[in-house]
Each structure stands twice: as C-alpha cells, then as structure tokens.
Design a protein around this motif. Structure first.
Motif, PDB file in Angstrom:
ATOM      1  N   SER A 176       7.623  -2.443  12.196  1.00  0.00           N
ATOM      2  CA  SER A 176       7.104  -1.138  11.778  1.00  0.00           C
ATOM      3  C   SER A 176       7.022  -1.045  10.260  1.00  0.00           C
ATOM      4  O   SER A 176       6.073  -0.479   9.708  1.00  0.00           O
ATOM      5  N   GLY A 177       8.007  -1.605   9.581  1.00  0.00           N
ATOM      6  CA  GLY A 177       8.006  -1.553   8.120  1.00  0.00           C
ATOM      7  C   GLY A 177       6.843  -2.319   7.519  1.00  0.00           C
ATOM      8  O   GLY A 177       6.254  -1.883   6.527  1.00  0.00           O
ATOM      9  N   TYR A 178       6.499  -3.448   8.121  1.00  0.00           N
ATOM     10  CA  TYR A 178       5.381  -4.238   7.596  1.00  0.00           C
ATOM     11  C   TYR A 178       4.068  -3.491   7.768  1.00  0.00           C
ATOM     12  O   TYR A 178       3.212  -3.486   6.872  1.00  0.00           O
ATOM     13  N   ALA A 179       3.883  -2.850   8.926  1.00  0.00           N
ATOM     14  CA  ALA A 179       2.666  -2.060   9.148  1.00  0.00           C
ATOM     15  C   ALA A 179       2.573  -0.919   8.132  1.00  0.00           C
ATOM     16  O   ALA A 179       1.499  -0.632   7.579  1.00  0.00           O
ATOM     17  N   LEU A 180       3.696  -0.281   7.860  1.00  0.00           N
ATOM     18  CA  LEU A 180       3.716   0.827   6.919  1.00  0.00           C
ATOM     19  C   LEU A 180       3.467   0.339   5.490  1.00  0.00           C
ATOM     20  O   LEU A 180       2.688   0.939   4.733  1.00  0.00           O
ATOM     21  N   ALA A 181       4.115  -0.755   5.105  1.00  0.00           N
ATOM     22  CA  ALA A 181       3.933  -1.298   3.754  1.00  0.00           C
ATOM     23  C   ALA A 181       2.492  -1.733   3.532  1.00  0.00           C
ATOM     24  O   ALA A 181       1.940  -1.545   2.439  1.00  0.00           O
ATOM     25  N   HIS A 182       1.888  -2.307   4.566  1.00  0.00           N
ATOM     26  CA  HIS A 182       0.489  -2.739   4.431  1.00  0.00           C
ATOM     27  C   HIS A 182      -0.427  -1.531   4.272  1.00  0.00           C
ATOM     28  O   HIS A 182      -1.369  -1.561   3.469  1.00  0.00           O
ATOM     29  N   ALA A 183      -0.178  -0.453   5.002  1.00  0.00           N
ATOM     30  CA  ALA A 183      -0.995   0.761   4.870  1.00  0.00           C
ATOM     31  C   ALA A 183      -0.871   1.356   3.474  1.00  0.00           C
ATOM     32  O   ALA A 183      -1.838   1.929   2.938  1.00  0.00           O
ATOM     33  N   LEU A 184       0.275   1.200   2.848  1.00  0.00           N
ATOM     34  CA  LEU A 184       0.506   1.753   1.512  1.00  0.00           C
ATOM     35  C   LEU A 184      -0.211   0.977   0.415  1.00  0.00           C
ATOM     36  O   LEU A 184      -0.260   1.430  -0.735  1.00  0.00           O
ATOM     37  N   ASP A 185      -0.766  -0.186   0.747  1.00  0.00           N
ATOM     38  CA  ASP A 185      -1.492  -0.975  -0.255  1.00  0.00           C
ATOM     39  C   ASP A 185      -2.742  -0.244  -0.750  1.00  0.00           C
ATOM     40  O   ASP A 185      -3.169  -0.433  -1.882  1.00  0.00           O
ATOM     41  N   ASP A 186      -3.330   0.560   0.120  1.00  0.00           N
ATOM     42  CA  ASP A 186      -4.505   1.342  -0.255  1.00  0.00           C
ATOM     43  C   ASP A 186      -4.029   2.594  -1.000  1.00  0.00           C
ATOM     44  O   ASP A 186      -3.250   3.377  -0.467  1.00  0.00           O
ATOM     45  N   HIS A 187      -4.474   2.783  -2.234  1.00  0.00           N
ATOM     46  CA  HIS A 187      -3.988   3.893  -3.065  1.00  0.00           C
ATOM     47  C   HIS A 187      -4.282   5.250  -2.441  1.00  0.00           C
ATOM     48  O   HIS A 187      -3.457   6.175  -2.510  1.00  0.00           O
ATOM     49  N   ALA A 188      -5.452   5.380  -1.826  1.00  0.00           N
ATOM     50  CA  ALA A 188      -5.789   6.654  -1.183  1.00  0.00           C
ATOM     51  C   ALA A 188      -4.861   6.903  -0.001  1.00  0.00           C
ATOM     52  O   ALA A 188      -4.360   8.018   0.199  1.00  0.00           O
ATOM     53  N   ASN A 189      -4.608   5.855   0.787  1.00  0.00           N
ATOM     54  CA  ASN A 189      -3.679   5.990   1.902  1.00  0.00           C
ATOM     55  C   ASN A 189      -2.277   6.320   1.416  1.00  0.00           C
ATOM     56  O   ASN A 189      -1.569   7.142   2.006  1.00  0.00           O
ATOM     57  N   ALA A 190      -1.867   5.650   0.337  1.00  0.00           N
ATOM     58  CA  ALA A 190      -0.506   5.830  -0.174  1.00  0.00           C
ATOM     59  C   ALA A 190      -0.248   7.280  -0.556  1.00  0.00           C
ATOM     60  O   ALA A 190       0.837   7.817  -0.312  1.00  0.00           O
ATOM     61  N   SER A 191      -1.230   7.938  -1.164  1.00  0.00           N
ATOM     62  CA  SER A 191      -1.077   9.329  -1.563  1.00  0.00           C
ATOM     63  C   SER A 191      -0.892  10.232  -0.342  1.00  0.00           C
ATOM     64  O   SER A 191      -0.024  11.107  -0.326  1.00  0.00           O
ATOM     65  N   ALA A 192      -1.708   9.999   0.694  1.00  0.00           N
ATOM     66  CA  ALA A 192      -1.609  10.811   1.904  1.00  0.00           C
ATOM     67  C   ALA A 192      -0.293  10.553   2.626  1.00  0.00           C
ATOM     68  O   ALA A 192       0.352  11.477   3.137  1.00  0.00           O
ATOM     69  N   ILE A 193       0.124   9.299   2.674  1.00  0.00           N
ATOM     70  CA  ILE A 193       1.379   8.944   3.351  1.00  0.00           C
ATOM     71  C   ILE A 193       2.570   9.550   2.624  1.00  0.00           C
ATOM     72  O   ILE A 193       3.498  10.072   3.241  1.00  0.00           O
ATOM     73  N   ALA A 194       2.547   9.493   1.279  1.00  0.00           N
ATOM     74  CA  ALA A 194       3.648  10.072   0.499  1.00  0.00           C
ATOM     75  C   ALA A 194       3.739  11.577   0.730  1.00  0.00           C
ATOM     76  O   ALA A 194       4.840  12.139   0.842  1.00  0.00           O
ATOM     77  N   GLY A 195       2.586  12.246   0.790  1.00  0.00           N
ATOM     78  CA  GLY A 195       2.583  13.682   1.049  1.00  0.00           C
ATOM     79  C   GLY A 195       3.155  14.012   2.415  1.00  0.00           C
ATOM     80  O   GLY A 195       3.953  14.948   2.573  1.00  0.00           O
ATOM     81  N   MET A 196       2.772  13.233   3.424  1.00  0.00           N
ATOM     82  CA  MET A 196       3.303  13.453   4.765  1.00  0.00           C
ATOM     83  C   MET A 196       4.805  13.149   4.805  1.00  0.00           C
ATOM     84  O   MET A 196       5.566  13.839   5.495  1.00  0.00           O
ATOM     85  N   ALA A 197       5.241  12.134   4.054  1.00  0.00           N
ATOM     86  CA  ALA A 197       6.667  11.782   4.024  1.00  0.00           C
ATOM     87  C   ALA A 197       7.495  12.942   3.490  1.00  0.00           C
ATOM     88  O   ALA A 197       8.593  13.224   4.002  1.00  0.00           O
ATOM     89  N   ARG A 198       6.982  13.624   2.464  1.00  0.00           N
ATOM     90  CA  ARG A 198       7.706  14.780   1.923  1.00  0.00           C
ATOM     91  C   ARG A 198       7.827  15.888   2.975  1.00  0.00           C
ATOM     92  O   ARG A 198       8.878  16.532   3.100  1.00  0.00           O
ATOM     93  N   VAL A 199       6.749  16.115   3.700  1.00  0.00           N
ATOM     94  CA  VAL A 199       6.765  17.147   4.752  1.00  0.00           C
ATOM     95  C   VAL A 199       7.791  16.796   5.829  1.00  0.00           C
ATOM     96  O   VAL A 199       8.615  17.626   6.239  1.00  0.00           O
ATOM     97  N   ILE A 200       7.756  15.546   6.297  1.00  0.00           N
ATOM     98  CA  ILE A 200       8.668  15.127   7.371  1.00  0.00           C
ATOM     99  C   ILE A 200      10.113  15.173   6.901  1.00  0.00           C
ATOM    100  O   ILE A 200      11.006  15.600   7.643  1.00  0.00           O
ATOM    101  N   ALA A 201      10.359  14.740   5.655  1.00  0.00           N
ATOM    102  CA  ALA A 201      11.730  14.765   5.128  1.00  0.00           C
ATOM    103  C   ALA A 201      12.281  16.182   5.117  1.00  0.00           C
ATOM    104  O   ALA A 201      13.457  16.408   5.449  1.00  0.00           O
ATOM    105  N   GLY A 202      11.449  17.155   4.742  1.00  0.00           N
ATOM    106  CA  GLY A 202      11.881  18.558   4.767  1.00  0.00           C
ATOM    107  C   GLY A 202      12.181  19.025   6.179  1.00  0.00           C
ATOM    108  O   GLY A 202      13.167  19.750   6.409  1.00  0.00           O
TER     109      GLY A 202
END
Length: 351
Positions: free
Chosen positions: A231-257
């Motif tokens: 799962s970590g490799y799939a996630l790390a690979h998705a984060l390689d795309d800068h546009a994806n990384a921004s959306a993923i980081a935003g969702m991560a903040r929501v989920i963490a809250g």
C-alpha cells in the motif's frame, strides 16, 4: 552424587548469568564439543578449550546491566517512542514468568557519553520492558546483554536481520531506516546496499520509495504501522505527480482531523484500507471527475511507460506507450506496480 565434569563445565558456560554479572559465555564451538555422545573423552574437552585459547572459537561476554546506563542506538528501525506496556505486554509477562530476561540483547560499548556505558544494537523491546519492570514493582530486574564490537554498518545489518523476523516492526519504520542508512553507510549506492543486506534490488527500491511518503500523509493513518510495503508503494508512486500530491495532502489533513475526533469520541479509527482508498481517490474527486481512477507509470525522464485505461468486472485495459524508451525489465516493473496499486485500492484482478 557428584556431577560429571562435562555437566559442570556446561553449567559454567551456560547463559544463566545470575551468579556473576560479568561472566564470560563461550559459545558455538564449545557447545558443539560438549554435546557429543557419552563417550566424549577428557582429551576432546581439552581440545575444545585449546581451540578457545587459540582464538578459533569466539568468546562472547554477557553482562547484567542497569537499563538506565544503556541508551538505544538511533540506527535501529524500531521507534522507541512507540513502545508501551500494551505492545510489549507479552514480553513483559514472559520475563516475569521466567524470573528474568533469558534472551540477551546485543550492545556495544561507548565512550563519549557520561550518562551511558553501552548502547543497544538489537533488543530495543527487551531494553524497554526491563526498564518498565524496574519502574513497576521489579526494581532488581536487570538487562541481560551480549557485548559485541561492531562498526555502524555492521550494527545496521545486525539490527536489520533481527527486525526482519519481528512482525511488530512496520514496513514504514524499516523503509525510513533503510533510506537513512543508504546515505550514511552506502554512499547512496542501492546496488551495494542490496548486496550487503542480501535482498533484491527491486525490493529495496520499493522500500526506499515508501520512505518518501511525507509525515503529513502518514498522519492520516491511525498508526504508521498500518502502511505496508504494497500500500505504501502505491501511495508513494501516486505522490510523484505534483498535482496528485497536493490533492492527497489536502485529503490527508481532512482524514487526520477526523481520526483525532474519533479518538476523542471513543470511536475506532478508520480501517487502513479505507484511508488508503480515500487518499488515492483524492485527485479524481478534487477535479470533479467521476470516471474510474486511472493510473500511469512514468520513467525518470517523465515519459509515460504504462497506463490503466479502464477497469471493470470483465478486466482491465492497459496501454503500453510507444516512445518511452522503456526496457522490458522496466515494463515488467511498471506492470507489477500497477497490479500492486489495484490490489491496494481493493480492485485486484484476482478478486
């Protein structure tokens, strides 16, 4: 009845250090020499001792130590701060039941720290458990350790070998440990590191990739231990795309809250599979698309090698892009990464 001489010698060389904290235990060759049939002669025993004197058999010093005088080597993958009485309960109960620690940790002597005499290379949980017991009704409990002379690279390899057999050392902890060791011990040469650790280059490459997941994204999970290699490799690979990384980081903040609120309310955290799916779906949701989440694999030059065109119950449509310059081995790696991605997001083709 008097004990046989071999029994007496065996007792002297046993791992039980209750009589003398600084007793030297002589292992391997001596043990094999003493474990022969009853016809073993005095001459054979003398030969075994002679081998020790010549240096053919290694002497291993075991000590009983105050854990407060022993620090934890930071090069170990295990995160000491994550240890507590719950995840060490089985070990704590075992130590109490057996009247002390039976399996020694591995430590090395240090000279540059006035507060500590040794540091733990392998045996972090044992060190934590003994320290906890001393603070909770067992003040005389001592830390059994085997002293070894190791440089940092050898210490790293020894700790890694032990951690491979430990289910409670997460893939993410090991991945971050590998990434730090890559530059510290191997001058950023992955091939050399894989050779020294006796692991495949492709597996090591995936582990190093997992270590690049930002702490903000890791924080979306209830525990870092929930991030597996797949799962970590799939996630790390998705984060390689800068546009994806921004959306993923935003969702991560929501989920963490949301996770924090669930802890306050006494509600179990989101399952890791659900967290991963929400993170990987974040780019599609942020763009307003309702088509299946597509996947692409690019080489180091940014050229797309392989992409997922569609997926349904009948199968998946995968496109191999011309002009990427990918070698067959690279295409195989891309396909494996795609399959890992589908499996991690609950859409594996084997279902």
């Amino acid at each position: 009845m008097a004990r046989k001489q071999s029994d007496y010698l065996t007792s002297l060389l046993s791992d039980d250090q209750s009589v003398d904290p600084e007793m030297t235990a002589i292992t391997d060759g001596i043990s094999r020499a003493l474990e022969r049939p009853r016809g073993t002669t005095l001459l054979n025993r003398e030969n075994a001792l002679a081998r020790v004197a010549k240096g053919e058999v290694r002497q291993v010093t075991q000590l009983l130590l105050d854990p407060a005088r022993v620090r934890v080597w930071p090069g170990n993958a295990r995160t000491y701060a994550h240890l507590d009485a719950d995840n060490c309960r089985e070990l704590i109960d075992s130590i109490v039941a057996e009247g002390g620690q039976k399996v020694p940790a591995v430590v090395r002597r240090i000279e540059d720290d006035p507060d500590h005499d040794y540091e733990v290379v392998a045996g972090t949980r044992r060190h934590w458990s003994i320290a906890w017991l001393r603070a909770h009704d067992y003040p005389d409990m001592q830390f059994l350790a085997q002293v070894a002379q190791l440089d940092d690279e050898a210490a790293f390899r020894l700790a890694d070998l032990e951690n491979r057999a430990r289910a409670d050392v997460s893939d993410l902890e090991r991945a971050c440990n590998y990434l730090a060791a890559l530059s510290t011990h191997y001058n950023d040469h992955q091939s050399r590191m894989a050779e020294r650790l006796k692991v495949s280059k492709s597996w090591l490459s995936k582990m190093l990739k997992v270590a690049t997941i930002p702490d903000m994204v890791v924080g979306a999970f209830a525990s870092p231990a929930e991030i597996s290699l797949r799962s970590g490799y799939a996630l790390a690979h998705a984060l390689d795309d800068h546009a994806n990384a921004s959306a993923i980081a935003g969702m991560a903040r929501v989920i963490a809250g949301e996770q924090a609120q669930r802890r306050i309310d006494g509600i179990p955290p989101f399952p890791p599979a659900d967290v991963l799916r929400r993170l990987l779906d974040a780019p599609r949701l942020s763009s307003g698309e309702d088509k299946p989440d597509l996947f692409s694999f690019s080489n180091k030059y940014g050229r797309t090698v392989l992409s997922l065109q569609s997926i349904n119950r009948q199968g998946a449509t995968i496109r191999i892009h011309a002009g990427s310059g990918a070698e067959p081995d690279h295409l195989v790696e891309a396909l494996r990464t795609l399959l890992d991605h589908l499996e991690a997001t609950g859409r594996g083709l084997s279902r």
